[in-house]
Design a protein around this motif. Structure first.
Motif, PDB file in Angstrom:
ATOM      1  N   GLY A 548      70.572  53.835 143.223  1.00 14.08           N
ATOM      2  CA  GLY A 548      70.664  52.413 143.559  1.00 14.08           C
ATOM      3  C   GLY A 548      70.354  51.491 142.402  1.00 14.08           C
ATOM      4  O   GLY A 548      70.198  50.281 142.580  1.00 14.08           O
ATOM      5  N   LEU A 549      70.260  52.045 141.187  1.00 15.56           N
ATOM      6  CA  LEU A 549      69.948  51.228 140.007  1.00 15.56           C
ATOM      7  C   LEU A 549      71.187  50.622 139.366  1.00 15.56           C
ATOM      8  O   LEU A 549      71.084  49.927 138.364  1.00 15.56           O
ATOM      9  CB  LEU A 549      69.194  52.068 138.963  1.00 15.56           C
ATOM     10  CG  LEU A 549      67.797  52.558 139.368  1.00 15.56           C
ATOM     11  CD1 LEU A 549      67.271  53.552 138.343  1.00 15.56           C
ATOM     12  CD2 LEU A 549      66.834  51.381 139.501  1.00 15.56           C
ATOM     13  N   ASN A 550      72.358  50.909 139.954  1.00 10.11           N
ATOM     14  CA  ASN A 550      73.605  50.402 139.370  1.00 10.11           C
ATOM     15  C   ASN A 550      73.754  48.888 139.509  1.00 10.11           C
ATOM     16  O   ASN A 550      74.625  48.293 138.871  1.00 10.11           O
ATOM     17  CB  ASN A 550      74.810  51.091 140.016  1.00 10.11           C
ATOM     18  CG  ASN A 550      74.827  50.916 141.521  1.00 10.11           C
ATOM     19  OD1 ASN A 550      73.847  51.220 142.191  1.00 10.11           O
ATOM     20  ND2 ASN A 550      75.934  50.440 142.063  1.00 10.11           N
ATOM     21  N   SER A 551      72.916  48.273 140.335  1.00  6.72           N
ATOM     22  CA  SER A 551      72.966  46.809 140.464  1.00  6.72           C
ATOM     23  C   SER A 551      71.965  46.114 139.546  1.00  6.72           C
ATOM     24  O   SER A 551      71.940  44.893 139.453  1.00  6.72           O
ATOM     25  CB  SER A 551      72.677  46.398 141.919  1.00  6.72           C
ATOM     26  OG  SER A 551      71.404  46.868 142.313  1.00  6.72           O
ATOM     27  N   CYS A 552      71.142  46.905 138.860  1.00  5.30           N
ATOM     28  CA  CYS A 552      70.136  46.349 137.946  1.00  5.30           C
ATOM     29  C   CYS A 552      70.826  45.860 136.677  1.00  5.30           C
ATOM     30  O   CYS A 552      71.554  46.606 136.024  1.00  5.30           O
ATOM     31  CB  CYS A 552      69.097  47.422 137.622  1.00  5.30           C
ATOM     32  SG  CYS A 552      67.793  46.861 136.534  1.00  5.30           S
ATOM     33  N   ILE A 553      70.597  44.599 136.309  1.00  7.67           N
ATOM     34  CA  ILE A 553      71.339  44.000 135.191  1.00  7.67           C
ATOM     35  C   ILE A 553      71.023  44.692 133.867  1.00  7.67           C
ATOM     36  O   ILE A 553      71.903  44.846 133.010  1.00  7.67           O
ATOM     37  CB  ILE A 553      71.080  42.478 135.091  1.00  7.67           C
ATOM     38  CG1 ILE A 553      72.114  41.832 134.149  1.00  7.67           C
ATOM     39  CG2 ILE A 553      69.657  42.163 134.668  1.00  7.67           C
ATOM     40  CD1 ILE A 553      72.191  40.345 134.247  1.00  7.67           C
ATOM     41  N   SER A 554      69.786  45.181 133.681  1.00  6.67           N
ATOM     42  CA  SER A 554      69.447  45.875 132.430  1.00  6.67           C
ATOM     43  C   SER A 554      70.241  47.170 132.303  1.00  6.67           C
ATOM     44  O   SER A 554      70.669  47.548 131.202  1.00  6.67           O
ATOM     45  CB  SER A 554      67.947  46.161 132.369  1.00  6.67           C
ATOM     46  OG  SER A 554      67.546  47.014 133.417  1.00  6.67           O
ATOM     47  N   VAL A 555      70.472  47.846 133.434  1.00  5.09           N
ATOM     48  CA  VAL A 555      71.260  49.089 133.434  1.00  5.09           C
ATOM     49  C   VAL A 555      72.725  48.779 133.151  1.00  5.09           C
ATOM     50  O   VAL A 555      73.370  49.461 132.340  1.00  5.09           O
ATOM     51  CB  VAL A 555      71.109  49.824 134.781  1.00  5.09           C
ATOM     52  CG1 VAL A 555      72.062  51.013 134.862  1.00  5.09           C
ATOM     53  CG2 VAL A 555      69.665  50.287 134.971  1.00  5.09           C
ATOM     54  N   LEU A 556      73.264  47.758 133.804  1.00  2.00           N
ATOM     55  CA  LEU A 556      74.671  47.387 133.596  1.00  2.00           C
ATOM     56  C   LEU A 556      74.912  46.942 132.157  1.00  2.00           C
ATOM     57  O   LEU A 556      75.939  47.279 131.557  1.00  2.00           O
ATOM     58  CB  LEU A 556      75.073  46.297 134.580  1.00  2.00           C
ATOM     59  CG  LEU A 556      75.233  46.757 136.038  1.00  2.00           C
ATOM     60  CD1 LEU A 556      75.313  45.572 136.989  1.00  2.00           C
ATOM     61  CD2 LEU A 556      76.459  47.643 136.196  1.00  2.00           C
ATOM     62  N   ASN A 557      73.974  46.192 131.586  1.00  2.00           N
ATOM     63  CA  ASN A 557      74.104  45.787 130.180  1.00  2.00           C
ATOM     64  C   ASN A 557      74.108  46.997 129.263  1.00  2.00           C
ATOM     65  O   ASN A 557      74.878  47.057 128.288  1.00  2.00           O
ATOM     66  CB  ASN A 557      72.955  44.845 129.793  1.00  2.00           C
ATOM     67  CG  ASN A 557      73.103  43.463 130.398  1.00  2.00           C
ATOM     68  OD1 ASN A 557      74.185  43.076 130.816  1.00  2.00           O
ATOM     69  ND2 ASN A 557      72.013  42.721 130.473  1.00  2.00           N
ATOM     70  N   ALA A 558      73.247  47.987 129.572  1.00  2.00           N
ATOM     71  CA  ALA A 558      73.206  49.213 128.769  1.00  2.00           C
ATOM     72  C   ALA A 558      74.497  50.014 128.929  1.00  2.00           C
ATOM     73  O   ALA A 558      74.973  50.637 127.970  1.00  2.00           O
ATOM     74  CB  ALA A 558      71.998  50.057 129.180  1.00  2.00           C
ATOM     75  N   LEU A 559      75.075  49.998 130.128  1.00  2.00           N
ATOM     76  CA  LEU A 559      76.345  50.692 130.371  1.00  2.00           C
ATOM     77  C   LEU A 559      77.479  50.045 129.575  1.00  2.00           C
ATOM     78  O   LEU A 559      78.332  50.737 129.015  1.00  2.00           O
ATOM     79  CB  LEU A 559      76.678  50.683 131.862  1.00  2.00           C
ATOM     80  CG  LEU A 559      75.927  51.701 132.733  1.00  2.00           C
ATOM     81  CD1 LEU A 559      76.129  51.392 134.205  1.00  2.00           C
ATOM     82  CD2 LEU A 559      76.392  53.122 132.422  1.00  2.00           C
TER      83      LEU A 559
END
Length: 877
Positions: A548-559
């Motif tokens: 459920g971390l796919n909505s975290c903006i820090s994760v999306l920015n890293a992706l």
């Protein structure tokens, strides 16, 4: 007058005095002490019953000190007298004096009753006097009170506050029929011990035992639900309504606190409006709730409304507002609240002082404001000292942080875990080995190393020094670890460039059964981006979905960053599209990725989209825009962006921006204009800017200017081998091989060695590294045969006549390995630590004419996507 008449007279007056005292005691009427004089006049001053009632009235109306004067003059005392004065001290918070009184009582020969011992246990709980409390427990057993519900509740509370949970449970378990107070006490002790689930279980048992909970039971349960989750809080609220318990002020405040913690301020306000009763604590909870969700305007409006209704804000109210100013970095509002604090006389209050120091250190560019507030606090506590130490560190005054730490101890204030953590952060910033060792010694001496906050700070401090083995040693010595432990280590290892080692941290986290959060996942994705290990990156992306971390903006920015650096444009775009409200980091990732992958016009277009979306560009954004213009040959546009940085975007150009401008002009052949930029910079030139112009001189074969740039660069940094190598290649290109040989010899004489060119690629979660001339790879013979085979095919097709088969550069080795080991339709992704050379660039471009494969090479400058004999760089490498 006969003796019988005299007796009746005194009895009648004694009865009257007693009735007056009862009435005044029940209503806490100060006028009741006026009966003291008639009692003396009537000769009733020896009446113990009257004196005990008079003592109670003095204690209620005038406090323990006045009551003590009366107590000391009493001619006779019993257990009621001693218990009355002792409980007065307990109510007043004078617990040390209460325990001294109890010792005097025991010495005087009076045996305590259950009320005496209850007061004694309350004082032991407040002072944490474990030994004294166990003595009181012995008295409870000695006088046969061990089953008394009042004393059982007091003992449960005492042992809980002394961190003796097992003793609390044992006493509760031995009770035959626990009442509401004892059940509430055990629930309270469990919440205090942070055993939230167990507290809720006891509540269920309490209901099953048909013991009715009261408002205080729910106050403790709502505190536990803040850690258990919103659903539990809502269920408890529903149960509260179902049981018909009146919504008192204390209960309403607890509900507001709970809803505020879960950022549900609409529900919190609904609760506050359910009854007309308000007090300062409730208003403070509402204001604190608004500040928690950063609704500053609503918090200020609530403060005005509170004052309108006649409630005077207390120190906690002002502390909450100031905390919001710190979070929102609102210095102007903070100063206004500071003015109110001075007007209301709270400027010396420790709680408000702490909040003011914190606000000024975070919001002001000057530490003087915080220091003035700090010096105005009468007795700064550990929180205040910690705020000051952290403030010095954040403002770049790390040495002042260390001095402040020493002064704090000299003032008799013992550092807590947050103080030590803040001081260790200062060590991390300045990379001070000596200070880190000193602090580690102090931590060991004071046995503070068992605290996870301190342990995590130590791990970060050693990792910041590059002492990874020491950081791992601290981790192994920690009694337990958390996500922060491993995230800080992985982040530091990434910064050192050891990205494979950073990814290995994942295994240690799994062994400790610690789940990744948004920050740790972003750190591991950053390692994948640096290595261009797409398979690992995709696995981490899958984990983000599952957790459920796919909505975290820090994760999306890293992706976004990871996919761009792996040359996966469509995946990077998809990750960006999943962000509902992109921040400046998101936009920077998109613009940087587009520019690095050769999509110059799209990068400029994304920048304009960013502006239209209302997101303010920062210095990094404009650096990427200039980079895009440089790589795309958009000289005029780049100059326009550079010249408008300050006036249009309020960003002062830094060295990086000037380097990019010189690169832009140099690539376009405007070498004199580039030199003019260097001469007119507002700060001293850096070796990097001379190196950038030297590269342009090599590109355009301008030997005189190139020699000048090399000379100036070597003067500033004689140990930088790049100047010698670039100059030598410039001499080679100009046909002056003798000068090229002299330059290379000079480099060797000065003890400088070139770092070997490395290329690597990932295959089935393993990274294969290649170095020119290295024969250690198990498939080296097959790889070299493949390279020879390609060269032969080039010559047969007339694609290249002068290809050197013996020149096995690292990118050629990686390409051949990829062709041998990957599926025929899969892209080959290669990473390189240095810019690709012209020979290898041409070799790979020709290879894509023979093999219908996409070959993506990420070098030190940009990403090259080769396909069907063309490259995305357009020859600008």
């Amino acid at each position: 007058m006969s003796l019988s008449k005299v007796t009746k007279f005194f009895n009648r007056n004694e009865d009257s005095c007693l009735k007056i005292l009862y009435l005044c005691n029940s209503q806490s009427l100060k006028e009741g002490v006026c009966i003291h004089s008639p009692i003396i006049k009537l000769g009733l001053q020896d009446n113990l019953f009257l004196n005990n009632n008079l003592l109670s009235l003095y204690a209620k109306c005038f406090g323990a000190r006045q009551a003590r004067y009366f107590f000391d003059e009493m001619p006779y005392r019993d257990v009621v007298s001693w218990t009355g004065i002792l409980s007065a001290y307990v109510r007043n918070g004078d617990h040390d004096e209460a325990l001294e009184l109890f010792d005097s009582m025991v010495v005087s020969g009076h045996n305590p009753n259950q009320f005496t011992l209850s007061s004694v246990l309350r004082s032991c709980s407040a002072l944490g006097q474990f030994d004294y409390g166990t003595r009181a427990h012995a008295y409870v057993i000695k006088f046969g009170f061990e089953l008394n519900p009042l004393l059982c509740s007091a003992l449960i509370d005492f042992y809980a506050k002394c961190d003796c949970s097992e003793e609390s449970y044992s006493i509760f378990g031995d009770m035959d029929n626990g009442d509401t107070i004892s059940w509430t006490t055990i629930i309270s002790s469990l919440t205090q011990a942070q055993k939230w689930s167990l507290a809720l279980k006891h509540y269920i048992d309490m209901i099953n035992a048909r013991v009715p909970p009261n408002e205080f039971t729910f106050v403790k349960l709502f505190a536990a639900s803040c850690f258990l989750g919103m659903n539990y809080g809502k269920l408890l609220h529903a149960h509260l309504i179902m049981l018909g318990i009146r919504l008192s002020l204390i209960l309403k405040t607890a509900l507001i606190d709970m809803y505020s913690k879960f950022q549900m301020m609409d529900d919190a306000i609904k609760v506050s409006n359910q009854t007309p009763e308000y007090d300062v604590q409730l208003w403070t909870s509402v204001i604190s709730g608004f500040t928690h969700v950063l609704k500053i305007n609503e918090a200020i409006a609530a403060l005005h409304e509170m004052k309108t209704f006649g409630f005077v804000p207390n120190n906690f109210t002002y502390s909450s507002i100031l905390k919001a100013c710190s979070t929102a970095l609102s210095l102007e509002l903070g100063k206004q609240i500071h003015s109110l604090v001075i007007m209301t006389g709270f400027e010396e209050d420790v709680c408000v002082g702490n909040a003011l120091v914190d606000m000024y250190t975070k919001c002001s560019t000057l530490m003087e404001d915080a220091l003035i507030v700090f010096r105005g606090i009468t007795s700064p506590n550990v929180i205040c000292w910690t705020s000051l130490i952290a403030g010095f560190a954040e403002h770049g005054f790390e040495q002042d942080s260390f001095e402040c730490f020493v002064q704090m101890q000299a003032a008799g204030v013992r550092p807590n875990s947050f103080t030590l953590s803040a001081t260790l952060r200062a060590c991390s910033t300045v990379k001070s080995y000596t200070q880190t060792l000193k602090l580690h010694g102090y931590i060991m001496k004071t046995k503070s190393d068992c605290d996870i906050v301190v342990g995590n700070a130590l791990v970060d401090a050693y990792a910041a020094l590059g002492m990874v083995d020491d950081a791992w040693h601290v981790i192994r010595m920690m009694s337990h670890r958390d996500t922060i432990t491993y995230t800080s280590l992985a982040t530091r290892i990434n910064q050192m460039g050891h990205h494979e080692m950073a990814q290995d941290v994942i295994t240690h986290m799994n062994n400790d059964d610690i789940k990744m959060d948004g920050f740790s996942l972003a750190s591991f994705l950053s390692a994948s981006a640096a290595l261009a290990t797409l398979e690992t990156g995709r696995q981490l992306h899958c984990y983000a979905f599952k957790s459920g971390l796919n909505s975290c903006i820090s994760v999306l920015n890293a992706l976004i960053d990871m996919y761009w650096k792996c040359g996966c444009a469509s995946d990077a775009y998809r990750a960006f599209g999943e962000i509902s409200d992109p921040d400046v980091v998101s936009w920077n990732g998109l613009i940087s990725g587009l520019a690095s992958n050769g999509y110059t016009s799209s990068a400029i277009s994304a920048f304009e989209d960013m502006r239209l979306a209302g997101s303010k560009p920062d210095s990094v954004t404009l650096l990427f825009v200039l980079f895009a213009c440089s790589r795309g040959g958009l000289v005029d546009m780049g100059l326009e962006y550079f010249q408008s940085m300050k006036e249009k975007y309020d960003v002062a150009p830094r060295l990086d921006h000037y380097v990019c401008l010189v690169d832009l002009l140099g690539r376009a052949g405007r070498l004199e204009d580039a030199m003019e930029v260097i001469l007119n910079m507002p700060f001293k030139p850096h070796p990097l800017i001379y190196k950038t112009l030297l590269v342009a001189c090599k590109l355009h074969k301008n030997l005189p200017l190139g020699e000048d740039m090399a000379r100036k660069g070597i003067e500033l940094d004689p140990s930088d081998q790049a100047f010698y190598l670039l100059l030598a290649k410039l001499y080679d290109d100009s046909g002056q091989s003798d000068l090229a040989m002299k330059t290379r010899r000079l480099m060797r004489e000065r003890g400088l060695r070139t770092n070997p060119s490395q290329s690597w690629m990932e295959l089935r979660n393993k990274v294969h590294t290649f170095i020119a001339g290295d024969r250690s790879h198990p498939q080296i013979n097959e790889i070299q045969d493949k390279i020879e085979s390609l060269i032969t095919k080039f010559k047969h097709r007339g694609l290249h006549e002068d290809m050197e088969g013996s020149s096995y550069h690292s990118e050629k080795l990686a390409l051949a390995f990829g062709l041998l080991n990957t599926p025929s339709n899969a892209p080959i992704r290669i990473s390189k630590n240095k810019p690709i050379c012209s020979e290898c660039h041409d070799f790979i471009m020709l290879a894509t004419k023979l093999v219908d494969r996409e070959i993506i090479v990420r070098d030190g400058n940009r990403i090259h996507a080769f396909k069907k004999g063309e490259c995305s760089c357009g020859g600008c490498y």
